[in-house]
Every structure is written in structure tokens, then in C-alpha cells.
Design a protein around this motif. Structure first.
Motif: not given
Lengths: 110, 110
Positions: A27-46
Motif C-alpha cells: 500500500d505504502q500510503g496509496y489508499d489514503a492518498m487515493s481517497d484524498a485525491m478523489v475527494r479533492r478532485g471531485s470538488s474542483q471547478p469543472g
């Protein structure tokens, strides 16, 4: 991502970013970062929607949908996303390919 | 599909067909037909590559790559593929979405 894993999208045209990847082991921290990027990306304009699947062999396809090229450019340059991209190259991915495509037509199973 | 599961493709522009689906329960002949359609589709004029992943929850993303819209149209109308599409609607898929997109730009992990 919708509850069903299949994005609900407006009528075309819009853009798709097709991200195909091969994960490294562990995992090496991947799952947590992936979840965070999904949340952050989903809130981006467009941002319009996201579909993401990874198989048991570590190959994954993530398709994110965007209103226009400018939205994609801004998300690529987001500071937290840049950190994730660097970590992705350093440890999470053995390989990846990114394609930016203009969705011209879409239809569903009736 | 390449040995790695990630397609080797020419420089853009080319086209992508993004097929996102939710499988029904049970095989019902799906795996054999899926393998046959991968073989048949891969031999069509204008076929460039294929990436396909299905997760444990039954959601799958298959992206096929094509030289142009005419190649996509011919494959959609292929007789064996038409039979598979009908069976897909009747028994293999709870839902699917198809998007046809022009790949304008592509890059890899360096």
C-alpha cells in the motif's frame, strides 16, 4: 463517483482523462492518498464525474470527466495533486499512461 | 491487450470507446463471449489497442482504441458483435454506458 460506480454525466461534449496504471506492490500510503485525491478532485471547478476500477493484477483504469481543458489543466497544477503525482511516480506506480480525450457522443443501455 | 494490460498506442489523434458497465451475477456464458469479442475486435481494421479491468464489485471499465470513427462504426455493426451486444443487454449487464471520445493528447510516466 456515483453510488453505482458509473458516473452520471451531462450531454457531450465534455472531456475525459483516461488514467491507466500498474501499481507497485504494497500500500505504502496509496489508499489514503487515493481517497484524498478523489475527494479533492471531485470538488474542483469543472469536475463532472469519476469512474475507477482496479483489478486483482494491479492494473487500474480511472476515467475522470471534466467540463473543459482549462479545468483539467487547473487540477493537474493543484498543489496537493502535484505532491500526489510526485509520490505516484516515486513509489505507487510501476507505470502509467494518461490520455486526454474529447467525448463527442455517449449512450446508455436502454 | 498488451502483456502488461496497458495498451501501446501511436501518437494522437485517435479515438477511444469508453465502456463502463455493471455485471449481473453469475457467468452465464459471459467469460467465453468476452474472450471471443476481444479476439475478434482486436483483428478489426483500425483497431489500435484495448485496456480492460473489472473490480470485485462487478463494475468494469473497458477502453478500446481506434484509428477513426469509421472503424468504430464498422465494429459496432459486426454481426457477431451485434449478437454479443444483444446478449449483453439481455443477461450480462445490469447497466452500461458508452462514450466515444477523440484522444487529443497522451503522455506516460517517464
Amino acid at each position: 463517483m456515483s453510488a453505482t460506480g458509473i458516473a452520471q454525466l451531462p450531454e457531450p461534449p465534455y472531456y475525459a482523462v483516461i488514467f491507466t496504471s500498474q501499481r507497485t506492490a504494497g500500500d505504502q500510503g496509496y489508499d489514503a492518498m487515493s481517497d484524498a485525491m478523489v475527494r479533492r478532485g471531485s470538488s474542483q471547478p469543472g469536475f463532472l464525474g469519476l469512474e475507477s476500477v482496479r483489478g486483482a493484477d494491479g492494473v487500474g483504469i480511472t476515467v475522470s470527466y471534466w467540463r473543459d481543458l482549462e479545468s483539467i489543466r487547473q487540477w493537474k497544477e493543484d498543489a496537493a495533486h502535484q505532491q500526489a503525482q510526485a509520490a505516484g511516480q516515486a513509489k505507487w506506480y510501476a507505470h502509467y499512461e494518461v490520455k486526454i480525450a474529447k467525448v463527442e457522443r455517449a449512450y446508455s443501455m436502454v
